[in-house]
Design an enzyme around this catalytic site. Structure first.
Site, mmCIF file in Angstrom:
data_model
loop_
_atom_site.group_PDB
_atom_site.id
_atom_site.type_symbol
_atom_site.label_atom_id
_atom_site.label_comp_id
_atom_site.label_asym_id
_atom_site.label_seq_id
_atom_site.Cartn_x
_atom_site.Cartn_y
_atom_site.Cartn_z
ATOM 1 N N ALA A 69 0.931 -1.236 -0.108
ATOM 2 C CA ALA A 69 0.063 0.014 -0.094
ATOM 3 C C ALA A 69 1.120 1.324 -0.093
ATOM 4 O O ALA A 69 2.128 1.324 0.388
ATOM 5 C CB ALA A 69 -0.979 0.159 1.057
ATOM 6 N N GLY A 115 0.569 -4.906 0.929
ATOM 7 C CA GLY A 115 -0.661 -5.127 0.095
ATOM 8 C C GLY A 115 -0.465 -5.724 -1.273
ATOM 9 O O GLY A 115 -1.301 -6.217 -1.909
ATOM 10 N N GLU A 118 -0.605 -9.351 -0.507
ATOM 11 C CA GLU A 118 -2.114 -9.759 -0.206
ATOM 12 C C GLU A 118 -2.787 -9.683 -1.622
ATOM 13 O O GLU A 118 -3.625 -10.404 -1.650
ATOM 14 C CB GLU A 118 -2.553 -8.546 0.624
ATOM 15 C CG GLU A 118 -1.949 -8.455 1.859
ATOM 16 C CD GLU A 118 -2.304 -7.432 3.011
ATOM 17 O OE1 GLU A 118 -1.859 -6.379 2.746
ATOM 18 O OE2 GLU A 118 -2.902 -7.986 4.115
ATOM 19 N N GLU A 138 4.663 -5.197 7.102
ATOM 20 C CA GLU A 138 3.843 -4.358 7.802
ATOM 21 C C GLU A 138 4.399 -3.989 9.357
ATOM 22 O O GLU A 138 4.283 -2.695 9.878
ATOM 23 C CB GLU A 138 2.391 -4.614 7.937
ATOM 24 C CG GLU A 138 1.707 -4.378 6.485
ATOM 25 C CD GLU A 138 1.661 -5.566 5.741
ATOM 26 O OE1 GLU A 138 2.499 -6.393 5.898
ATOM 27 O OE2 GLU A 138 0.928 -5.421 4.722
HETATM 28 N N1 CAA Z 1 4.505 3.260 -0.747
HETATM 29 C C1 CAA Z 1 5.152 4.227 -1.230
HETATM 30 N N2 CAA Z 1 6.206 4.315 -1.813
HETATM 31 C C2 CAA Z 1 6.855 3.334 -2.240
HETATM 32 C C3 CAA Z 1 6.378 2.211 -1.632
HETATM 33 C C4 CAA Z 1 5.537 2.111 -0.859
HETATM 34 N N3 CAA Z 1 4.779 0.897 -0.214
HETATM 35 N N4 CAA Z 1 7.536 1.125 -1.691
HETATM 36 C C5 CAA Z 1 8.294 1.852 -2.829
HETATM 37 N N5 CAA Z 1 7.954 3.004 -2.669
HETATM 38 C C6 CAA Z 1 8.914 4.163 -3.318
HETATM 39 C C7 CAA Z 1 9.971 4.587 -2.559
HETATM 40 O O1 CAA Z 1 9.771 5.474 -1.587
HETATM 41 C C8 CAA Z 1 10.803 5.111 -3.775
HETATM 42 O O2 CAA Z 1 10.429 6.531 -4.102
HETATM 43 P P1 CAA Z 1 11.477 7.679 -4.329
HETATM 44 O O3 CAA Z 1 12.335 7.170 -5.504
HETATM 45 O O4 CAA Z 1 10.616 8.926 -4.378
HETATM 46 O O5 CAA Z 1 12.450 7.767 -2.998
HETATM 47 C C9 CAA Z 1 10.433 4.501 -4.904
HETATM 48 O O6 CAA Z 1 9.172 3.906 -4.828
HETATM 49 C C10 CAA Z 1 11.821 3.167 -5.292
HETATM 50 O O7 CAA Z 1 11.802 2.547 -4.039
HETATM 51 P P2 CAA Z 1 13.208 2.271 -3.286
HETATM 52 O O8 CAA Z 1 14.080 3.513 -3.838
HETATM 53 O O9 CAA Z 1 12.832 2.233 -1.990
HETATM 54 O O10 CAA Z 1 13.666 1.119 -4.036
HETATM 55 P P3 CAA Z 1 14.621 -0.216 -3.479
HETATM 56 O O11 CAA Z 1 14.850 -0.975 -4.753
HETATM 57 O O12 CAA Z 1 15.885 0.390 -2.590
HETATM 58 O O13 CAA Z 1 13.873 -0.947 -2.559
HETATM 59 C C11 CAA Z 1 11.849 -1.935 -1.555
HETATM 60 C C12 CAA Z 1 12.694 -1.760 -2.750
HETATM 61 C C13 CAA Z 1 12.600 -2.853 -0.580
HETATM 62 C C14 CAA Z 1 10.533 -2.619 -2.212
HETATM 63 C C15 CAA Z 1 11.461 -0.748 -0.608
HETATM 64 O O14 CAA Z 1 10.869 0.214 -1.565
HETATM 65 C C16 CAA Z 1 10.449 -0.907 0.445
HETATM 66 O O15 CAA Z 1 10.999 -1.628 1.527
HETATM 67 N N6 CAA Z 1 9.194 -0.478 -0.021
HETATM 68 C C17 CAA Z 1 8.356 -0.682 1.130
HETATM 69 C C18 CAA Z 1 7.524 -2.072 1.333
HETATM 70 C C19 CAA Z 1 6.551 -2.052 2.448
HETATM 71 O O16 CAA Z 1 6.768 -1.920 3.422
HETATM 72 N N7 CAA Z 1 5.300 -2.326 2.137
HETATM 73 C C20 CAA Z 1 4.202 -2.313 2.916
HETATM 74 C C21 CAA Z 1 3.643 -1.473 2.858
HETATM 75 S S1 CAA Z 1 2.039 -1.211 4.137
HETATM 76 C C22 CAA Z 1 0.882 -2.147 3.335
HETATM 77 O O17 CAA Z 1 0.993 -2.614 2.473
HETATM 78 C C23 CAA Z 1 -0.334 -2.202 4.441
HETATM 79 C C24 CAA Z 1 -1.346 -2.961 4.123
HETATM 80 O O18 CAA Z 1 -1.368 -4.155 4.310
HETATM 81 C C25 CAA Z 1 -2.617 -2.249 3.844
#
Ligand code: CAA
Length: 259
Positions: A69, A115, A118, A138
């Site tokens: 998400a 998400g 999911e 999460e």
């Molecule tokens: N939300 C918003 N932005 C996100 C995102 C997310 N879930 N995942 C990645 N992005 C964005 C990053 O912020 C980054 O943006 P900028 O270029 O503006 O800085 C861009 O996408 C590229 O990502 P990274 O630079 O982080 O890429 P990476 O290769 O270094 O890492 C990754 C990749 C390991 C997937 C890392 O992006 C990450 O950890 N993302 C988040 C994963 C996460 O925690 N997901 C769970 C979300 S909570 C949820 O889903 C709740 C629910 O169940 C309803």
């Protein structure tokens, strides 16, 4: 209306197979409100389209299926908004796919996190490319899975493995996912769509009416129930907590959270 225009989705229909491709690469296909709404519209459209027998859901490129998400969108939500985010996702999209009238194949082309995993789990079967990484991170943000993940992961891989994945917030690779039964099959990245089409064609040979009935019957025990309601409630409760504020702030600031 047989053609639909979307800003973050591409839809192709050929030989009774629809391929729905998520396309918001700058944010690794993180699901924001608009994408959820577009996916909802696409799923409704495909459900009513009798020419379509199977749907393949995938992401553009080789890096990410869906990285979760959109954290930037919900970081300032209060409990009520958090709960609404989860409930709306469940109703408009995740349950909708799971209870669709035709099989959905998730073709996991890279990261499927939060998400994103999911979403893949709401599909009926999953094929992953060898470079895919899956997880429910999460708890690293101070929140819990809110789009059905707490229930569907347990059904697919069992309680012990599911809890380890949710507690550790770590990603697993596609080989581990196959061993766990989280994905049905793995293949080379360049073969992913071909393998998904092969599986779709093996489904098309059989009765669509029977498959719709199979989905209804299988879901009559696996879907619904109090677990999903409890997930929505607890998801909402995390919002407004200090650890949630720290977890999401740390993500935005690209550092480790201090819990
Ligand atoms: N939300 C918003 N932005 C996100 C995102 C997310 N879930 N995942 C990645 N992005 C964005 C990053 O912020 C980054 O943006 P900028 O270029 O503006 O800085 C861009 O996408 C590229 O990502 P990274 O630079 O982080 O890429 P990476 O290769 O270094 O890492 C990754 C990749 C390991 C997937 C890392 O992006 C990450 O950890 N993302 C988040 C994963 C996460 O925690 N997901 C769970 C979300 S909570 C949820 O889903 C709740 C629910 O169940 C309803």
């Amino acid at each position: 209306n047989k053609s639909m225009k979307f800003s973050h989705l591409n839809l192709f229909i050929q030989d009774r197979i629809a391929t729905l491709k998520l396309n918001r690469p700058k944010a690794l296909n993180a699901l924001n409100k608009e994408m959820i709404m577009e996916l909802h519209q696409a799923v409704e459209f495909l459900d009513e389209n009798d020419e379509v027998r199977v749907v393949i859901l995938t992401g553009e490129g080789e890096k990410s299926f869906v990285a979760g998400a959109d954290i930037t969108e919900f970081k300032d939500f209060n409990k009520k908004e958090g709960r609404a985010l989860s409930a709306t996702g469940h109703i408009s999209l995740f349950n909708r796919i799971s209870n669709a009238s035709k099989p959905y194949i998730a073709a996991i082309n890279g990261f499927a996190l939060g998400g994103g995993l999911e979403l893949a789990m709401a599909c009926h079967v999953r094929i992953a490319s060898a470079n895919a990484k899956m997880g429910l991170p999460e708890s690293s943000l101070g929140v819990i899975p809110g789009y059905g993940g707490t229930q569907r992961l347990i059904q697919l891989i069992g309680k012990g493995r599911a809890l380890e994945m949710m507690f550790s917030a770590k990603m697993i690779d596609s080989e581990t996912a196959e061993k766990y039964g989280l994905v049905n099959k793995i293949c080379d990245p360049e073969a992913l769509i071909m393998e998904s089409l092969k599986m779709a064609n093996s489904f098309i040979k059989n009765s669509g009416d029977a498959q719709a009935a199979i989905i209804r019957v299988v879901n009559s025990t696996l879907e619904g129930g109090q677990g999903f309601d409890s997930e929505i409630k607890e998801f909402g409760e995390r919002f407004g907590s200090a650890e949630f504020a720290e977890g999401t702030k740390a993500f935005i600031e690209k550092r480790k959270p201090n819990f």
